[in-house]
Design a protein around this motif. Structure first.
Motif, PDB file in Angstrom:
ATOM      1  N   ARG A   1      64.915 -51.044  -7.163  1.00 58.23           N
ATOM      2  CA  ARG A   1      64.469 -50.095  -6.046  1.00 58.23           C
ATOM      3  C   ARG A   1      65.837 -49.583  -5.313  1.00 58.23           C
ATOM      4  O   ARG A   1      66.288 -50.124  -4.486  1.00 58.23           O
ATOM      5  CB  ARG A   1      63.486 -50.930  -5.108  1.00 58.23           C
ATOM      6  CG  ARG A   1      62.549 -51.500  -5.837  1.00 58.23           C
ATOM      7  CD  ARG A   1      61.729 -52.450  -4.763  1.00 58.23           C
ATOM      8  NE  ARG A   1      60.766 -53.085  -5.484  1.00 58.23           N
ATOM      9  CZ  ARG A   1      59.543 -53.570  -5.319  1.00 58.23           C
ATOM     10  NH1 ARG A   1      59.666 -53.506  -3.581  1.00 58.23           N
ATOM     11  NH2 ARG A   1      58.563 -54.003  -5.757  1.00 58.23           N
TER      12      ARG A   1
ATOM     13  N   LYS B   1      64.519 -55.483  -7.049  1.00 63.08           N
ATOM     14  CA  LYS B   1      65.436 -55.640  -6.125  1.00 63.08           C
ATOM     15  C   LYS B   1      65.919 -54.345  -5.396  1.00 63.08           C
ATOM     16  O   LYS B   1      65.730 -53.517  -6.046  1.00 63.08           O
ATOM     17  CB  LYS B   1      66.944 -56.218  -6.727  1.00 63.08           C
ATOM     18  CG  LYS B   1      66.638 -57.683  -7.214  1.00 63.08           C
ATOM     19  CD  LYS B   1      68.093 -58.390  -7.171  1.00 63.08           C
ATOM     20  CE  LYS B   1      68.200 -59.558  -7.628  1.00 63.08           C
ATOM     21  NZ  LYS B   1      68.331 -59.869  -8.952  1.00 63.08           N
ATOM     22  N   LYS B   2      65.936 -54.472  -4.117  1.00 61.92           N
ATOM     23  CA  LYS B   2      66.361 -53.405  -3.471  1.00 61.92           C
ATOM     24  C   LYS B   2      67.951 -53.343  -3.767  1.00 61.92           C
ATOM     25  O   LYS B   2      68.699 -54.142  -3.227  1.00 61.92           O
ATOM     26  CB  LYS B   2      66.108 -53.313  -2.095  1.00 61.92           C
ATOM     27  CG  LYS B   2      64.590 -53.011  -1.787  1.00 61.92           C
ATOM     28  CD  LYS B   2      64.220 -52.973  -0.207  1.00 61.92           C
ATOM     29  CE  LYS B   2      63.819 -54.268   0.341  1.00 61.92           C
ATOM     30  NZ  LYS B   2      63.669 -54.376   1.672  1.00 61.92           N
TER      31      LYS B   2
ATOM     32  N   ALA C   1      64.736 -47.791   7.187  1.00 61.25           N
ATOM     33  CA  ALA C   1      63.987 -49.122   7.217  1.00 61.25           C
ATOM     34  C   ALA C   1      62.707 -48.885   6.533  1.00 61.25           C
ATOM     35  O   ALA C   1      62.077 -49.571   5.610  1.00 61.25           O
ATOM     36  CB  ALA C   1      63.713 -49.936   8.583  1.00 61.25           C
ATOM     37  N   GLN C   2      61.954 -47.847   6.866  1.00 58.51           N
ATOM     38  CA  GLN C   2      60.588 -47.621   6.475  1.00 58.51           C
ATOM     39  C   GLN C   2      60.584 -47.069   5.039  1.00 58.51           C
ATOM     40  O   GLN C   2      59.806 -47.778   4.022  1.00 58.51           O
ATOM     41  CB  GLN C   2      59.946 -46.517   7.143  1.00 58.51           C
ATOM     42  CG  GLN C   2      58.535 -46.390   7.293  1.00 58.51           C
ATOM     43  CD  GLN C   2      57.987 -45.360   5.869  1.00 58.51           C
ATOM     44  OE1 GLN C   2      58.949 -44.429   5.935  1.00 58.51           O
ATOM     45  NE2 GLN C   2      57.057 -45.603   5.253  1.00 58.51           N
TER      46      GLN C   2
ATOM     47  N   ALA D   1      63.091 -47.553   2.829  1.00 54.40           N
ATOM     48  CA  ALA D   1      63.657 -48.813   2.037  1.00 54.40           C
ATOM     49  C   ALA D   1      62.386 -50.014   1.650  1.00 54.40           C
ATOM     50  O   ALA D   1      62.199 -50.337   0.519  1.00 54.40           O
ATOM     51  CB  ALA D   1      64.881 -49.487   2.732  1.00 54.40           C
ATOM     52  N   SER D   2      61.551 -50.393   2.763  1.00 52.04           N
ATOM     53  CA  SER D   2      60.328 -51.221   2.459  1.00 52.04           C
ATOM     54  C   SER D   2      59.247 -50.579   1.690  1.00 52.04           C
ATOM     55  O   SER D   2      58.693 -51.365   0.766  1.00 52.04           O
ATOM     56  CB  SER D   2      59.955 -51.591   3.530  1.00 52.04           C
ATOM     57  OG  SER D   2      59.403 -50.554   4.447  1.00 52.04           O
ATOM     58  N   ALA D   3      59.269 -49.146   1.723  1.00 52.39           N
ATOM     59  CA  ALA D   3      58.131 -48.480   0.906  1.00 52.39           C
ATOM     60  C   ALA D   3      58.472 -48.380  -0.763  1.00 52.39           C
ATOM     61  O   ALA D   3      57.483 -48.111  -1.450  1.00 52.39           O
ATOM     62  CB  ALA D   3      57.717 -47.349   1.465  1.00 52.39           C
TER      63      ALA D   3
ATOM     64  N   SER E   1      71.218 -55.019   5.482  1.00 53.53           N
ATOM     65  CA  SER E   1      69.880 -55.530   5.794  1.00 53.53           C
ATOM     66  C   SER E   1      68.768 -54.590   5.233  1.00 53.53           C
ATOM     67  O   SER E   1      67.823 -55.216   4.938  1.00 53.53           O
ATOM     68  CB  SER E   1      69.804 -55.372   7.335  1.00 53.53           C
ATOM     69  OG  SER E   1      69.338 -54.285   7.650  1.00 53.53           O
ATOM     70  N   LEU E   2      69.182 -53.381   4.784  1.00 54.32           N
ATOM     71  CA  LEU E   2      68.249 -52.697   3.868  1.00 54.32           C
ATOM     72  C   LEU E   2      68.060 -53.100   2.417  1.00 54.32           C
ATOM     73  O   LEU E   2      66.906 -52.701   1.791  1.00 54.32           O
ATOM     74  CB  LEU E   2      68.715 -51.205   3.954  1.00 54.32           C
ATOM     75  CG  LEU E   2      68.826 -50.285   5.154  1.00 54.32           C
ATOM     76  CD1 LEU E   2      69.539 -49.151   4.801  1.00 54.32           C
ATOM     77  CD2 LEU E   2      67.437 -50.327   5.795  1.00 54.32           C
ATOM     78  N   ALA E   3      68.778 -53.941   1.945  1.00 52.19           N
ATOM     79  CA  ALA E   3      68.842 -54.246   0.402  1.00 52.19           C
ATOM     80  C   ALA E   3      69.393 -55.755  -0.082  1.00 52.19           C
ATOM     81  O   ALA E   3      69.557 -56.304   0.849  1.00 52.19           O
ATOM     82  CB  ALA E   3      69.875 -53.340  -0.219  1.00 52.19           C
ATOM     83  N   ASP E   4      69.109 -55.807  -1.451  1.00 51.43           N
ATOM     84  CA  ASP E   4      69.275 -57.282  -1.709  1.00 51.43           C
ATOM     85  C   ASP E   4      70.709 -57.175  -2.332  1.00 51.43           C
ATOM     86  O   ASP E   4      71.463 -58.268  -2.256  1.00 51.43           O
ATOM     87  CB  ASP E   4      68.247 -57.773  -2.755  1.00 51.43           C
ATOM     88  CG  ASP E   4      66.986 -57.781  -2.351  1.00 51.43           C
ATOM     89  OD1 ASP E   4      66.659 -58.201  -1.068  1.00 51.43           O
ATOM     90  OD2 ASP E   4      66.107 -56.834  -2.860  1.00 51.43           O
TER      91      ASP E   4
END
Ligand code: AMP
Length: 400
Positions: A54, A15-16, A102-103, A105-107, A138-141
């Protein structure tokens, strides 16, 4: 009763996790000069790493203008120090909720750690702006708050985002809230509070609340002069708040009604000016000359206070006894700090701010049971106020 939702109940694998930490650390030439706050967040970060989360960490640092990046307030030094402490890479995003965040976080892979830039680079943070909170969320769960020091602020990173994601308390947050509420609800007795600092007006709510909890209340710092004035004593050129003498008198009456022993100085260290090399005089509180200002509790008072502290089973301390930053007026604060440190049997809790600076200055930090990382937050908690950042982590929050 509501319980704080713990990260022990979070399955972070894959999970983020957006983690609010307090990395508001002093820096010099791009290097962290005191990493205490980073160290205090490590148990939470390490647990989430071990769980395979994450991590997207976020923190404020200082008081930037809120109009974008300012090098002086960058989180870069904190990222570098955290990386050293963890022994793994900590990626620093170049912005807070922009393309870089955003980049980054998603990596992230499982167990990897990133840090966003200073959340206060965006002026919407302190306004708890809903759009900014949505951008962060929106960056995380899931969301974890481990920043007790800012829990009394309803900002986007402490409150707004907690209402948008499943929200959990980190270990430091749990320890802070647990220690302070435990002290208030079920202290070992005798329970003594030691309060100092400059103004009664700042501390009146804390004094009022503590008078319902403690067995003894020790007053030092400039605020003792408002109490002494309320007793009809001459306070010379000391810092005093004449408009607050009625409230001070009411507190003395409340202490009496509650059977709380209220300690006021019997002597002070006084000088003509608040200067390091000013000549210091020891005077009784009954004889403070017109041209002298009291800048520390006197030696007789320090002995009486140390003796009361020695007999306590729980001690809460907030605020220096005098102008401890200047050697001639630091002895009262030192004596009190040493007495608290020496009482190894007691629960000794330091409530943030200048008392922490004093404890560190005297090299006594390791002797204390608990040192709070949040001055303002711990005062508000002791006052009985609800901290927005803590309330948002309670299990009975509607809808979660
Ligand atoms: P506070 O921020 O209210 O906790 O107050 C802390 C400050 O109070 C410190 O910077 C001390 O130097 C100052 N202070 C403590 N005692 C005195 C005093 N007797 N006169 C003037 N300032 C004092």
């Amino acid at each position: 009763m509501a319980d704080i939702r713990s990260i022990d109940d979070l399955d972070a694998r894959g999970k983020k996790v957006l983690v609010r930490v307090d990395f508001n650390v002093p820096t010099k030439d791009g290097v962290v000069t005191d990493d205490t706050r980073i160290q205090r967040a490590l148990p939470t970060i390490q647990k989430l790493i071990a769980d395979g989360g994450r991590m997207i960490l976020m923190s404020h640092k200082g008081r930037p203008s809120g109009n974008g990046f300012e090098a002086e307030f960058s989180n870069a030094p904190a990222a570098a120090r955290l990386s050293e402490l963890l022994g793994q890479e900590v990626v620093l995003a170049e912005d807070v909720t922009g393309p870089s965040a955003a980049q980054v976080a998603s990596a992230l892979g499982d167990g990897q750690v990133a840090l966003l830039e200073n959340v206060r680079f965006d002026g919407r943070e302190k306004k708890n702006d809903p759009d900014f909170a949505r951008e962060l969320a929106s960056l995380a769960d899931v969301y974890v708050n481990d920043a007790f020091g800012t829990a009394h602020r309803a900002h986007a990173s402490t409150k707004g985002v907690a209402d948008l994601l499943p929200a959990y308390a980190g270990y430091l947050m749990q320890k802070e809230v647990g220690t302070l509420t435990g002290m208030l609800d079920d202290p070992k007795r005798p329970f003594i509070a030691v309060l100092g600092g400059s103004k009664v007006s700042d501390k009146i709510k804390v004094i009022d609340a503590l008078l319902d909890k403690v067995d003894g209340l020790i007053i030092g710092g400039a605020m003792c002069f408002t109490f002494l004035m309320a007793e009809g004593k001459a306070t010379g050129a000391s810092l005093v708040e004449p408009d607050w003498t009625d409230r001070a008198r009411a507190m003395m009456e409340k202490a009496k009604a509650n059977g709380v022993k209220l300690h006021l100085p019997v002597d002070v260290v006084a000088a003509k000016a608040m200067e390091e090399d000013a000549e210091a005089f020891f005077v009784s509180v009954d004889e403070i000359p017109e041209d002298l200002m009291g800048l520390d509790i006197g030696p007789e008072t320090a002995d009486i206070y140390a003796d009361a502290i020695k007999k306590a089973a729980c001690v809460f301390w907030n605020g220096p006894m005098g102008v401890f930053e200047m050697e001639p007026f630091s002895h009262g604060t030192r004596k009190v700090a040493e007495a608290i440190a020496a009482n190894a049997e007691a629960d000794t809790i330091i409530g943030g701010g200048d008392s922490v600076a004093a404890v560190n200055q005297f090299g006594l930090a390791d002797e204390m049971t608990f040192i709070s990382t949040g001055g303002g937050a711990s005062m508000e908690l002791v006052q009985g106020e609800e901290l927005p950042g803590v309330a948002a982590l309670m299990t009975d929050v509607e809808g979660r």
